[in-house]
Design a protein around this motif. Structure first.
Motif, PDB file in Angstrom:
ATOM      1  N   VAL A  41       0.900  -1.383   0.022  1.00  0.00           N
ATOM      2  CA  VAL A  41       0.138   0.026   0.036  1.00  0.00           C
ATOM      3  C   VAL A  41       0.920   1.351   0.090  1.00  0.00           C
ATOM      4  N   ALA A  97       3.415  -1.278   3.968  1.00  0.00           N
ATOM      5  CA  ALA A  97       2.829   0.035   3.746  1.00  0.00           C
ATOM      6  C   ALA A  97       4.169   1.007   3.619  1.00  0.00           C
ATOM      7  N   TYR A 140      -0.429  -5.395   5.668  1.00  0.00           N
ATOM      8  CA  TYR A 140       0.138  -4.726   4.450  1.00  0.00           C
ATOM      9  C   TYR A 140       1.308  -4.362   4.408  1.00  0.00           C
ATOM     10  N   ILE A 159      -3.869   4.619  -0.729  1.00  0.00           N
ATOM     11  CA  ILE A 159      -4.571   5.310   0.125  1.00  0.00           C
ATOM     12  C   ILE A 159      -4.387   6.738   0.326  1.00  0.00           C
ATOM     13  N   ARG A 174       5.774   2.901  -5.623  1.00  0.00           N
ATOM     14  CA  ARG A 174       4.909   1.631  -6.215  1.00  0.00           C
ATOM     15  C   ARG A 174       5.722   0.482  -6.675  1.00  0.00           C
ATOM     16  N   LEU A 210      -2.114  -0.113   8.856  1.00  0.00           N
ATOM     17  CA  LEU A 210      -2.045  -0.936   7.699  1.00  0.00           C
ATOM     18  C   LEU A 210      -1.178  -2.130   7.767  1.00  0.00           C
ATOM     19  N   VAL A 219      -0.676  -4.043  -5.333  1.00  0.00           N
ATOM     20  CA  VAL A 219      -0.400  -2.953  -4.690  1.00  0.00           C
ATOM     21  C   VAL A 219      -1.530  -1.760  -4.672  1.00  0.00           C
ATOM     22  N   GLY A 220      -2.126  -1.310  -3.408  1.00  0.00           N
ATOM     23  CA  GLY A 220      -3.195  -0.315  -3.456  1.00  0.00           C
ATOM     24  C   GLY A 220      -2.578   1.274  -3.052  1.00  0.00           C
ATOM     25  N   PHE A 267      -9.828  -3.524   1.049  1.00  0.00           N
ATOM     26  CA  PHE A 267      -8.390  -3.858   0.534  1.00  0.00           C
ATOM     27  C   PHE A 267      -8.497  -5.446   0.569  1.00  0.00           C
ATOM     28  N   SER A 313      -7.896   1.692  -4.763  1.00  0.00           N
ATOM     29  CA  SER A 313      -7.471   2.846  -4.511  1.00  0.00           C
ATOM     30  C   SER A 313      -8.771   3.308  -3.409  1.00  0.00           C
TER      31      SER A 313
END
Length: 240
Positions: free
Chosen positions: A29, A56, A54, A109, A93, A49, A106-107, A232, A130
């Motif tokens: 993330v 992060a 995740y 936020i 990313r 997260l 990958v997200g 997520f 997203s």
């Protein structure tokens, strides 16, 4: 938890990285900060997260010049849809994807300024999901969200600067068939997920924000965090 350096088109970029305690692989993330930049609040979001499984990474997108000039530069980039801010997010990313423990999904936020940026990143930027928290919708939202990845969004009903944003975002995503979870919290104002008492905000401004109904709202924050993690998980873990 650690501070790392990431190679970007404009040079080295600093980022705070929070790693899950459980075994890999982990989805990644990218966290996009608000107008206050890198702060204890942002690090807290990254830690939260990571506690949910995740990997992060929170890049410092204000890395050259004073804060006002950095905010202006970020706004110019978001208006243009390209520029150093986008380059830095893409570098973050790619850095996540390259980590041995990352699953490759990958997200993104974002919060406030970063929330609007998260919406711009939803289409054609390599993200699988997203999340926009009280982020302003793009000027041409219908075009910007064409082909968007799944989106989860949270807004405050008392946020006078973003009246109707949640309803408009939901209508656009519904019309485009984009999987989404958008919710407005009637009793919350702007930045209701951000506990600014952690530091990074001058005390006089903190008092003014409180008088304006801006800042942390525990019930809304807890529900928003629950929804974000569930969304997520469905997009990054179940799909992975």
């Amino acid at each position: 938890m650690a501070d790392v350096r990431i190679e970007s088109a404009g040079g080295e970029l600093s980022a705070y990285v929070a790693t899950p305690a459980g075994p890999p692989p982990w989805p990644g993330v990218v966290l996009l900060h608000d107008v206050f930049g890198m702060s204890e609040v942002l690090r807290h979001h990254a830690d939260w997260l990571a506690s949910e499984g995740y990997l992060a990474a929170a890049p410092n997108l204000f890395r050259s010049g004073g804060k006002i000039s950095c905010i202006r530069a970020a706004l110019r980039d978001t208006a243009a849809g390209r520029g150093p801010t986008f380059d830095d997010v893409e570098a973050t990313r790619r850095w996540l994807v390259a980590q041995a423990g990352c699953s490759g999904r990958v997200g993104a936020i974002g919060f406030c300024l970063g929330g609007g940026f998260a919406l711009l990143l939803a289409a054609n930027h390599g993200f699988s999901v997203s999340c926009s928290n009280y982020g302003r919708l793009p000027k041409d939202a219908e075009a910007a969200l064409e082909g968007a990845c799944p989106i989860v969004g949270s807004y405050g009903g008392k946020d006078r600067g973003l009246r109707g944003a949640a309803a408009r975002l939901e209508a656009i995503l519904e019309a485009k068939g984009v999987p989404h979870d958008v919710k407005e919290y009637p009793g919350a104002g702007h930045s209701f997920l951000d506990d600014f008492t952690m530091g990074g905000v001058p005390k006089p401004l903190l008092v003014l924000m409180k008088l304006m109904g801006t800042g942390y709202q525990e019930a809304a924050a807890a529900d928003a965090r629950r929804r974000i993690v569930a969304f997520f998980d469905a997009q990054l873990k179940a799909a992975g």
